[in-house]
Design a protein around this motif. Structure first.
Motif, short mmCIF file in Angstrom:
data_model
loop_
_atom_site.label_atom_id
_atom_site.label_comp_id
_atom_site.label_asym_id
_atom_site.label_seq_id
_atom_site.Cartn_x
_atom_site.Cartn_y
_atom_site.Cartn_z
N ASP A 1 0.63 -1.30 -0.09
CA ASP A 1 0.02 0.00 0.14
C ASP A 1 0.77 1.18 -0.10
OD1 ASP A 1 -1.80 -1.72 0.18
OD2 ASP A 1 -2.13 -1.58 2.62
N ARG B 1 1.21 4.06 -2.95
CA ARG B 1 0.91 5.69 -2.45
C ARG B 1 2.07 6.45 -2.89
NH1 ARG B 1 1.30 6.54 3.12
NH2 ARG B 1 3.29 7.81 2.50
N GLU C 1 2.24 6.83 -6.81
CA GLU C 1 1.07 7.63 -7.23
C GLU C 1 1.32 9.16 -6.86
OE1 GLU C 1 -2.51 5.46 -5.73
OE2 GLU C 1 -2.39 4.24 -7.52
N GLU C 2 1.97 9.15 -5.61
CA GLU C 2 2.29 10.77 -5.22
C GLU C 2 3.32 11.48 -6.13
OE1 GLU C 2 1.45 10.23 -0.64
OE2 GLU C 2 3.54 10.67 -1.22
#
Lengths: 463, 281
Positions: free
Chosen positions: B169, B173, B176-177
């Protein structure tokens, strides 16, 4: 008066029904009386045809004459002049295709039991010897031997006898190479191998275990450590697989893994020893060599009910020693000849449940001179199995080659050497045994170790 | 015999041993492993090299006590010796040029991921470390990892460290950031390596995993460590243990890992009985 019996003196053996339940040695060896009787079958031929069949030139008629006279210690010393591992050779050499093949007595009847006599003499000596430290003049020159199998031990023993300071590097935790990881206890007791190795240590040879040469030290680094010459006897440790589907299912072993677990790691004593091995009720061993016989007979001893040898040619082409095939049959191993696996079949959760095979017939001779097996269309059939052991051969281990780019090898991995000396493409580096020839016999490896020792001595003397 | 010069307890089940092995220390590189045997009846087990000190001539191993051999190993103390210790085995990790890397460890795998992070950091790469544990009591090497990374993210399955979740996870993240990783190194349970490799494949990020299959010799001899990589059979001991995570057949590897489950339990129970027998005597 020679003993004119057409047959060899029988060697006592454990009964098949009894021995399939234990890992103790199958053949029990001659008594003194039996050995003397058998030795008397030797005609002591002037031209000694037997000796030309021996890769290490054992003085065969000479030692046999001494046995016939009851001079067992002298007989041992005679053998030991050219062979440092007689107790092993007497047990695992394929005598029928070497010394005994040329024995005059074999023209009518059975040849003299040269192997059995060699074994007797070596065992007698081990039981009766007085250990003495051999004193040789030291040369104070260091030679490294990589691998402590038959080639390495022989080379090391011979060099030590000449006065060199020899260090043997072994990757495993125990020296002996294939003698300890490959050949089972019931054919070659490890206690005996250890005694032979002790004999070599007594010559002053230092054996360092847990040293994976090629990784922990390269050949260049060995030279920097002061070793003036190196002998590579790293054997043929890389197992071949068939490349058929299902080979990665749980329950499929290379013969190397299966035998190493049992012999070196003593899995037959699990849980007293910690290494396990899995043997199903139905086991197939693919292959027809000595390794295949060893794996099949081990599986039987570990409780398998049905053990099959699956071999694609006929019995005549089988490379295994006659005695091994004979013993395997006595022990109830089922021979599926002219049969070739096409795929291994698994259960849903990935364990072996069977093997599809196809029947073969023999066609024209191939490059090995043996008739080529050809599949018979539509003859596919399934063997129900839980364990499959692949014993179709091994090739040389590429570890040293991978960190020694100058070392020239064949495409299939064998180190390229001068046949007479064992010299490789690198000055001062010699090689022999299975690392050069691919999987062959203990005695050929010993012969190569011996030649290389002589060549190393010559090279260093002239340097 | 290989002397233990330092022993550490990282969490109740994970121990560290620094072992005198000068030849191995001289050659060891991240990604390589050793094979050891505790006693004469013992099995040979592979353990990844967690650290090495060339000057002191020592090699550090970190292991979890999951079976009989690791328990016996964990029972050894400073000054005592390990019977056999061979290496360095396997291929050193090959990174290529790396600007920004995520190094991910799961549980004990963190101990193996740590030297990778350290090496990448020393090569000048910008390293993010993500480590996951079952709960906060099991967290290991937190300070060490912080020292060799730009950022360290520690997650727990139960959230007991205040950061509940899985390493996958966190990685997702971070990607994606907008973090542009050109390498992900992931070491831990097979299922975790499978999940992370699945994510990085989507984003086309090169991913190295470290396989730890059952093996006997560690030198290419037994073939027990067969792993299917890109449809080809590889031996983890000589071709690996690092492989391209996008190419490894994890399902097969997970199945092969179960081959001796029954025997391992048997061995362990026998061992525990004897231990308790001694305690009760």
């Amino acid at each position: 008066m020679p003993n004119m019996s057409l047959k060899k003196m029988q060697m006592p053996e454990q009964e098949p029904e009894k021995r399939v339940k234990n890992f103790l040695e199958v053949a029990l060896g001659y008594t003194e009386e039996m050995a003397v009787e058998e030795a008397k079958r030797c005609l002591n031929c002037k031209h000694k045809p037997c000796t030309k069949g021996c890769p290490v030139n054992v003085k065969i008629p000479e030692f046999i004459t001494l046995v016939a006279e009851g001079k067992f210690e002298e007989a041992y010393l005679k053998i030991n002049e050219t062979n440092s591992l007689p107790a092993i050779c007497g047990r695992v050499c394929p005598q029928e295709s070497q010394c005994e093949k040329f024995c005059v007595r074999g023209k009518k009847g059975e040849p003299v039991g040269i192997g059995r006599l060699e074994r007797f003499v070596a065992d007698w000596y081990m039981a009766n010897r007085k250990i003495e430290q051999t004193q040789v003049e030291r040369k104070n020159r260091k030679v490294a031997v990589v691998g402590s199998g038959p080639a390495g031990l022989t080379c090391a023993g011979d060099l030590a006898k000449m006065g060199y300071d020899v260090t043997v590097f072994e990757a495993f935790h125990t020296p002996g190479g294939v003698l300890v990881y490959g050949i089972p206890e019931f054919r070659l007791p490890k206690e005996l191998v250890n005694k032979e190795i002790d004999t070599i240590r007594n010559l002053g040879v230092d054996i360092k275990t847990n040293m994976v040469i090629g990784r922990v030290l390269t050949l260049d680094e060995l030279k920097k450590e002061g070793f003036e010459a190196v002998f590579i006897g790293t054997g043929a440790g890389l197992p071949s697989f068939m490349g058929i589907s299902g080979e990665n299912l749980n329950g499929v072993y290379s013969a190397n893994e299966f035998l190493t677990r049992i012999n070196l790691m003593k899995a037959y004593k699990f849980p007293d020893c910690d290494t396990p091995v899995k043997v199903g009720r139905n086991v197939a061993v693919v292959g027809g060599g000595n390794v295949a016989m060893d794996a099949a007979r081990s599986a039987k001893r570990l409780g398998a009910e049905n053990v099959y040898i699956v071999y694609r040619r006929s019995e005549e082409e089988m490379p295994a020693r006659l005695e091994e095939v004979h013993h395997a049959k006595e022990e109830g191993i089922i021979f599926k000849l002219l049969t070739n696996p096409t795929k291994i079949i698994g259960t849903e959760d990935g364990w072996v449940k069977g093997m599809e095979c196809i029947s073969m017939e023999l066609g024209e001779p191939d490059s090995s001179g043996r008739r080529r097996p050809v599949p018979k269309a539509g003859s596919e059939h399934i063997l129900d199995l839980e364990t499959v052991i692949i014993a179709i051969g091994q090739s040389p281990n590429p570890l040293i080659k991978s960190t020694t780019p100058d070392l020239e090898t064949q495409k299939w991995g064998g180190i390229i050497t001068d046949e007479e000396t064992g010299a490789t493409s690198i000055e001062g580096v010699y090689a022999g045994g299975d690392a050069v020839t691919g999987a062959a016999t203990v005695i050929l490896a010993m012969g190569a170790g011996k030649k290389a020792a002589a060549a190393i001595d010559k090279y260093l003397s002239e340097r | 015999m290989f002397k233990i010069v330092k022993k550490g307890v990282l969490n109740p089940a994970v121990k560290l041993l620094e072992v005198e092995a000068p030849y191995i220390a001289r050659k060891a590189e991240p990604g390589q492993f050793i094979i050891l045997r505790v006693n004469e009846e013992g099995e040979r087990i592979p353990l990844t090299i967690a650290d090495f000190n060339r000057e002191k001539g020592t090699v550090t191993i970190i292991f979890q006590e999951v079976g009989k051999t690791t328990q016996l190993l964990g029972a050894l103390n400073e000054g005592e010796s390990i019977l056999d210790f061979a290496g360095p085995l396997g291929m050193p990790t090959h990174y290529g040029e790396v600007k920004k890397a995520a190094v991910i460890g799961g549980g004990l795998g963190t101990a193996i991921a740590y030297p990778q992070a350290k090496k990448l950091h020393s090569m000048g790469a910008d390293v993010d470390v993500i480590a996951g544990f079952r709960n906060k009591d099991l967290i290991i090497l937190e300070e060490e990892m912080k020292a060799v990374s730009s950022r360290t993210f520690i997650t727990t399955d139960d959230g007991s460290n205040g950061n509940k979740g899985f390493v996958s996870d966190v990685l997702k993240r971070l990607i994606e950031e907008g973090n542009k990783y050109d390498l992900v190194v992931v070491i831990g349970p097979l299922i975790m390596m499978k999940v992370v490799s699945g994510i990085t494949k989507e984003y086309g990020i090169k991913t190295i995993v470290s396989m730890n299959p059952i093996m006997v010799d560690g030198t290419g001899m037994c073939g027990g460590c067969r792993v299917t990589v890109g449809g080809k059979v590889k031996f983890a001991c000589v071709d690996g243990p690092d492989f391209d995570g996008h190419e490894v057949d994890f399902d097969e590897a997970m199945r092969r890992q179960l081959m001796y489950k029954k025997e391992e339990r048997h061995s362990m129970e026998g061992h525990r009985c004897r231990l308790e027998g001694i305690k009760n005597a």
